[in-house]
Write a protein that holds these residues in place. Structure first.
Motif, PDB file in Angstrom:
ATOM      1  N   ARG A 173       0.746  -1.287   0.174  1.00  0.00           N
ATOM      2  CA  ARG A 173       0.080  -0.107   0.011  1.00  0.00           C
ATOM      3  C   ARG A 173       0.999   1.391  -0.295  1.00  0.00           C
ATOM      4  NH1 ARG A 173      -5.243  -1.413   2.053  1.00  0.00           N
ATOM      5  NH2 ARG A 173      -5.825  -3.270   0.996  1.00  0.00           N
ATOM      6  N   GLU A 174       0.191   2.545  -0.162  1.00  0.00           N
ATOM      7  CA  GLU A 174       0.969   3.639  -0.084  1.00  0.00           C
ATOM      8  C   GLU A 174       1.021   3.954   1.508  1.00  0.00           C
ATOM      9  OE1 GLU A 174      -0.030   6.968  -2.486  1.00  0.00           O
ATOM     10  OE2 GLU A 174      -0.005   5.315  -4.307  1.00  0.00           O
ATOM     11  N   VAL A 175       2.412   3.913   2.074  1.00  0.00           N
ATOM     12  CA  VAL A 175       2.674   3.867   3.586  1.00  0.00           C
ATOM     13  C   VAL A 175       3.625   5.066   3.835  1.00  0.00           C
ATOM     14  CG1 VAL A 175       3.448   2.766   5.466  1.00  0.00           C
ATOM     15  CG2 VAL A 175       2.043   1.509   3.712  1.00  0.00           C
ATOM     16  N   THR A 207      14.960   8.245  10.891  1.00  0.00           N
ATOM     17  CA  THR A 207      14.692   8.180   9.157  1.00  0.00           C
ATOM     18  C   THR A 207      13.383   7.905   8.978  1.00  0.00           C
ATOM     19  OG1 THR A 207      15.013   5.696   8.859  1.00  0.00           O
ATOM     20  CG2 THR A 207      16.880   7.164   8.569  1.00  0.00           C
ATOM     21  N   PHE A 208      12.683   8.434   8.018  1.00  0.00           N
ATOM     22  CA  PHE A 208      11.339   7.734   7.627  1.00  0.00           C
ATOM     23  C   PHE A 208      11.284   6.885   6.547  1.00  0.00           C
ATOM     24  CE2 PHE A 208      11.791  11.830   5.677  1.00  0.00           C
ATOM     25  CZ  PHE A 208      11.542  11.608   4.183  1.00  0.00           C
ATOM     26  N   THR A 209      10.286   6.315   6.086  1.00  0.00           N
ATOM     27  CA  THR A 209      10.211   5.550   5.028  1.00  0.00           C
ATOM     28  C   THR A 209       8.707   5.807   4.510  1.00  0.00           C
ATOM     29  OG1 THR A 209      11.664   3.761   5.850  1.00  0.00           O
ATOM     30  CG2 THR A 209      10.083   3.080   4.080  1.00  0.00           C
ATOM     31  N   LEU A 210       8.914   5.447   3.086  1.00  0.00           N
ATOM     32  CA  LEU A 210       7.534   5.539   2.189  1.00  0.00           C
ATOM     33  C   LEU A 210       7.444   4.275   1.334  1.00  0.00           C
ATOM     34  CD1 LEU A 210       7.615   9.182   0.792  1.00  0.00           C
ATOM     35  CD2 LEU A 210       6.099   8.331   2.498  1.00  0.00           C
ATOM     36  N   LEU A 211       6.559   3.771   1.270  1.00  0.00           N
ATOM     37  CA  LEU A 211       6.083   2.577   0.485  1.00  0.00           C
ATOM     38  C   LEU A 211       5.334   2.826  -0.751  1.00  0.00           C
ATOM     39  CD1 LEU A 211       5.629  -0.240   2.801  1.00  0.00           C
ATOM     40  CD2 LEU A 211       7.618   0.401   2.198  1.00  0.00           C
ATOM     41  N   VAL A 260       3.653   9.596  -3.709  1.00  0.00           N
ATOM     42  CA  VAL A 260       3.236   8.869  -2.625  1.00  0.00           C
ATOM     43  C   VAL A 260       2.013   9.930  -1.852  1.00  0.00           C
ATOM     44  CG1 VAL A 260       3.389   7.556  -0.655  1.00  0.00           C
ATOM     45  CG2 VAL A 260       5.076   7.640  -2.332  1.00  0.00           C
ATOM     46  N   SER A 261       0.792   9.315  -1.743  1.00  0.00           N
ATOM     47  CA  SER A 261      -0.397   9.631  -0.979  1.00  0.00           C
ATOM     48  C   SER A 261      -0.648   8.843   0.094  1.00  0.00           C
ATOM     49  CB  SER A 261      -1.594  10.148  -1.910  1.00  0.00           C
ATOM     50  OG  SER A 261      -0.958  11.097  -2.686  1.00  0.00           O
ATOM     51  N   PRO A 262       0.098   8.717   1.267  1.00  0.00           N
ATOM     52  CA  PRO A 262      -0.075   7.646   2.230  1.00  0.00           C
ATOM     53  C   PRO A 262      -1.612   7.578   2.822  1.00  0.00           C
ATOM     54  CG  PRO A 262       1.645   8.984   2.967  1.00  0.00           C
ATOM     55  CD  PRO A 262       0.911   9.783   1.653  1.00  0.00           C
ATOM     56  N   THR A 263      -2.057   6.233   2.606  1.00  0.00           N
ATOM     57  CA  THR A 263      -3.368   5.802   3.185  1.00  0.00           C
ATOM     58  C   THR A 263      -3.200   5.144   4.546  1.00  0.00           C
ATOM     59  OG1 THR A 263      -3.137   3.679   1.983  1.00  0.00           O
ATOM     60  CG2 THR A 263      -4.414   5.811   1.023  1.00  0.00           C
ATOM     61  N   VAL A 264      -1.814   4.650   5.068  1.00  0.00           N
ATOM     62  CA  VAL A 264      -1.443   4.223   6.122  1.00  0.00           C
ATOM     63  C   VAL A 264      -0.279   4.827   6.597  1.00  0.00           C
ATOM     64  CG1 VAL A 264      -0.663   2.064   7.115  1.00  0.00           C
ATOM     65  CG2 VAL A 264      -2.204   1.840   5.212  1.00  0.00           C
ATOM     66  N   VAL A 265      -0.243   5.207   7.937  1.00  0.00           N
ATOM     67  CA  VAL A 265       0.624   6.375   8.566  1.00  0.00           C
ATOM     68  C   VAL A 265       1.302   5.180  10.057  1.00  0.00           C
ATOM     69  CG1 VAL A 265       1.731   8.117   9.697  1.00  0.00           C
ATOM     70  CG2 VAL A 265       0.167   8.214   7.768  1.00  0.00           C
ATOM     71  N   ALA A 266       2.483   4.668   9.789  1.00  0.00           N
ATOM     72  CA  ALA A 266       3.045   3.911  11.059  1.00  0.00           C
ATOM     73  C   ALA A 266       3.797   4.615  11.939  1.00  0.00           C
ATOM     74  CB  ALA A 266       3.808   2.666  10.477  1.00  0.00           C
TER      75      ALA A 266
END
Length: 811
Positions: free
Chosen positions: A438-440, A450-454, A490-496
């Motif tokens: 997903r877009e995370v 650091t941060f990460t985008l999927l 990336v337009s995140p639909t999930v944020v961890a």
């Protein structure tokens, strides 16, 4: 547009190919152009937000050969993720051309990191007859700045900080020639049309003369040097460094603080100015021969040093001479470079300006120009504001650094390269995951953030941000998140996020979620689960593993501070199968800064003293601690006032370091443990006793017997190096025993190691060897750090897996 290639002949087939990956700014289009000529292809190639798009026409067998060569012979800096091919109707092209780039909504391409000067450019740079001889901004499609100058995609000159420099006719001809090494090299320039160096010097307001800080004294620049500096500021910079000055040098991703590593008084002055009493300084050596004189270098370490990524490599010191008060032999570095540390952080010159500085010098300190934990300084105005107490002299240039990035740090252990800090040279290279995503957005943790985008099976791990403990770093973090989301669409639909409610990264995640309301799902991920999930993702392991997560601090599900965790984990969830027994952490963060506090807590838990006896023992072991302070800490421990429970392995290392007189107060993270490891000369056959018992279904390691045995050795006058070796061997033994019991009970053969404690080279090497002897397969990090710099990738992995599995949010 540029055209050429074969003409005439009947076209048997036509295909459209889309090359995705790191394919812009790496010479892909001229490579395709030359390949098309070689294979008799007609058509065109273009940069787009999707990647590199090709329409190709040729007989069937030529198209097949062309398509194979695209992947097999790609330029050295390219990282091809995929080549998509579809058959289309022929259009009857008569040649092959390179078309103007274009952008497409919702499509993204990947960005190449900044890389070191390539051999071809270096040869030109050193050639007195070349027009770019000693030009400090020489580059081509195979080297130079990329990430640090990019403003938007697709990667073309108008979307970089080079847009302000109009190319001269000769540079433009190179830029336009598909057969030239500098074809569409966006930073292409020369001394006639490109960026220039400038030496910004402090001025004495009394008489207007230039005044230079040289260690703790002052000196005047000779008239001939000052005159030469007007035409060549590097001449003055070199003179300053030889005399012992401390100067700022603006490189690819920001400023370094540079100083002569061979002048002891300068090195100590720099420590005083930076308020950095013990943390090692990185050094830059003229060439690999100088490195070999200072440190032990194996083939993998040498390969890393000389690679296009040119990181700082942690190398084991050799016994070397010490610099004196004057200008010492430059190959003899001051012992104050890395005090009480077995390793040197070493890099080679990677930017052309570095090679200029080494004209007649051998070793320089090159430390990041920043306050501890903050982003690296990127422009001279910021440098003057934030670094006035360190230097007022800056070797500057007029090419804007759009995206600052610090030097990467790596080490070689267990047979492969491991990251300690992932930044310049490696980021923002994406990590191909080979899984559905997903877009995370994963926000990372507090330290070494650091941060990460999927997106689309790729992980975009940010460069090293720093410690999210101040406004400057938080602003840099938020700015970089916004840029990554824009560049990579990336337009995140999930944020961890981490479970710790007070981390600034956690607060950012919740603000992000609030702004997007129902469009975003928040997923909290336990710190050590994220550590292990990160290793699993990098190694492509989906089945459950035994996870050994050893670090200093991680918020536990019970509200305690975890840090020596034995997990059974997959990407969805984990079971806490064991841990190091809890001890109270007196004063919270104060105990981290003062390891003697943790030692008192472990001594109390071990039952070696009670009441006033613990105070007396503390006075014996820690004579430098003020009596009133020590009494207060003893009361905190005994009455459990202002204490939080911890199972931290990092704190156990701190306790032993303090007990044996190595380090009772730290000035940088993990100092006590680093200095403890540095004592070891050879492995020990001795192992201290420890407890290992099942408590409420979990394996609990009791450190009390270890602490008592260490105290006995201290009282007996044992050598500190022997105590350290035995202690390290003991940690290896209890980790090995826990892994063996869990493997037998659960029939699991994979063991993942993660957490900052595994930057301890001796421990890592010894434990990997022991686990492999037991027939277990050890999983280690490959592309992200084992410390908290790798946590965001694990957060992303867990959040993605839970979302795909339909788990509800954990907030």
């Amino acid at each position: 547009m540029e055209s050429g290639g074969p003409a005439g002949g009947r076209v048997a087939m036509a295909a459209r190919l889309v090359i995705r990956g790191v394919v812009q700014g790496v010479g892909m289009r001229p490579f395709v152009y030359r390949l098309a000529h070689l294979h008799g292809i007609s058509g065109w190639v273009v940069n787009s937000s999707r990647g590199v798009i090709i329409e190709a026409e040729a007989p069937d067998e030529d198209l097949d050969a062309f398509a194979r060569a695209l992947e097999e012979e790609a330029p050295p800096l390219a990282r091809i993720g995929s080549v998509e091919r579809e058959t289309i109707e022929p259009r009857g092209f008569s040649g092959f051309e390179i078309r103007k780039s274009h952008s497409e909504e919702e499509e993204s391409t990947l960005i190449c990191p900044d890389v070191a000067i390539c051999p071809d450019c270096l040869a030109e740079f050193l050639n007195p007859s070349d027009r770019r001889h000693h030009y400090p901004f020489i580059n081509c499609t195979n080297c130079g700045p990329r990430y640090s100058i990019i403003e938007g995609t697709p990667y073309d000159r108008p979307k970089t900080s080079m847009k302000h420099f109009r190319m001269c006719d000769r540079c433009q001809h190179e830029y336009d020639d598909p057969l030239d090494r500098r074809f569409h090299a966006q930073p292409n320039a020369c001394g006639a049309c490109g960026p220039k160096l400038d030496l910004a010097l402090p001025v004495d307001p009394a008489d207007g003369t230039t005044e230079l800080v040289l260690g703790r004294s002052y000196a005047r620049m000779p008239e001939d040097v000052a005159a030469a500096a007007e035409g060549d500021p590097v001449v003055a910079a070199r003179w300053l460094l030889k005399k012992g000055a401390i100067i700022g040098v603006r490189g690819l991703g920001g400023f370094h603080i540079a100083a002569n590593a061979g002048i002891d008084s300068t090195v100590r002055a720099l420590r005083e100015k930076k308020d950095r009493p013990a943390k090692p300084f990185a050094i830059m050596c003229r060439n690999i021969d100088v490195v070999r004189e200072l440190a032990h270098v194996n083939a993998l370490e040498e390969e890393a040093l000389e690679s296009p990524w040119s990181p700082i490599v942690l190398l084991r010191k050799k016994e070397i001479g010490e610099g004196g008060e004057g200008v010492a032999d430059a190959r003899r570095i001051s012992p104050a470079i890395a005090p009480r540390n077995s390793y040197l952080g070493v890099m080679l010159p990677y930017a052309p300006v570095h090679h200029l500085l080494f004209d007649d010098l051998e070793v320089l300190i090159m430390t990041s120009a920043n306050e501890a934990g903050e982003p690296i300084v990127s422009d001279v105005a910021e440098a003057r504001e934030r670094l006035p107490g360190i230097t007022r002299t800056f070797l500057d240039h007029d090419r804007d650094i759009v995206n600052r990035n610090d030097d990467s740090i790596v080490f070689v252990e267990a047979g492969h390269l491991m990251m300690s800090r992932r930044s310049r040279g490696y980021a923002p290279y994406p990590i191909e995951l080979g899984i559905e995503t997903r877009e995370v957005l994963a926000c990372g943790t507090e330290l070494k953030n650091t941060f990460t985008l999927l997106r689309d099976g790729w992980a975009f791990v940010s460069p090293h941000v720093g410690d999210l403990a101040n406004q400057a770093t938080l602003e840099f973090y938020e700015e970089t998140v916004d840029k990554f989301m824009d560049w990579f669409r990336v337009s995140p639909t999930v944020v961890a996020h981490d479970l710790h409610p007070d981390y600034l990264a956690t607060r950012y995640a919740k603000r992000f979620g609030a702004r997007h309301d129902a469009a975003v799902e928040l997923v909290g991920v336990q710190h050590h689960h994220a550590h292990i999930a990160s290793v699993m993702l990098e190694n492509g392991v989906k089945e459950p593993v035994i996870g050994l997560a050893l670090d200093g601090t991680g918020y536990g599900t019970d509200g305690a501070i975890w840090g020596c965790e034995f997990l059974l984990a997959d990407s969805l969830d984990f079971e806490r199968a064991g841990y190091l027994n809890y001890v109270p952490l007196p004063g919270g963060d104060a105990a981290i800064r003062h390891p003697y506090r943790v030692a008192l807590s472990h001594l109390h838990a071990a039952g070696v003293a009670a009441g006033g006896d613990l105070t007396e023992l503390g006075r014996t072991l820690f004579p430098d601690v003020p009596e009133g302070e020590l009494d207060l800490v003893v009361q905190q421990v005994e009455k459990r006032v202002n204490c939080i429970d911890t199972s931290s392995a990092g704190r156990l290392f701190d306790a032993v370091s303090a007990m044996i007189g190595v380090c009772s107060e730290i000035s940088y993270e993990a100092q006590a443990a680093i200095e403890l490891e540095s004592l070891i000369e050879r492995p020990s056959d001795s192992v201290y006793p420890f407890g290992l018992a099942e408590v409420d279904g979990r394996l609990v390691v009791d450190a009390a017997p270890i602490v008592r045995a260490v105290l006995d050795d201290v009282r007996a006058g044992a050598e500190r190096r022997d105590i350290s070796a035995a202690f390290h061997g003991t940690v290896v033994r209890f980790c090995r025993d826990v892994a063996a019991r869990l493997s037998e009970a659960r029939r699991i053969k994979h063991v993942a190691l993660a957490g900052g404690v595994f930057q301890n080279r001796f421990l890592l090497r010894s434990l990997v060897g022991a686990l492999e002897e037991d027939g277990l397969t050890v999983l280690l990090h490959k592309e992200v750090p084992t410390n908290d710099g790798g946590v965001s990738l694990g957060q992303a992995a867990v959040a993605n897996a839970r979302t795909l599995a339909g788990w509800t949010t954990s907030g």
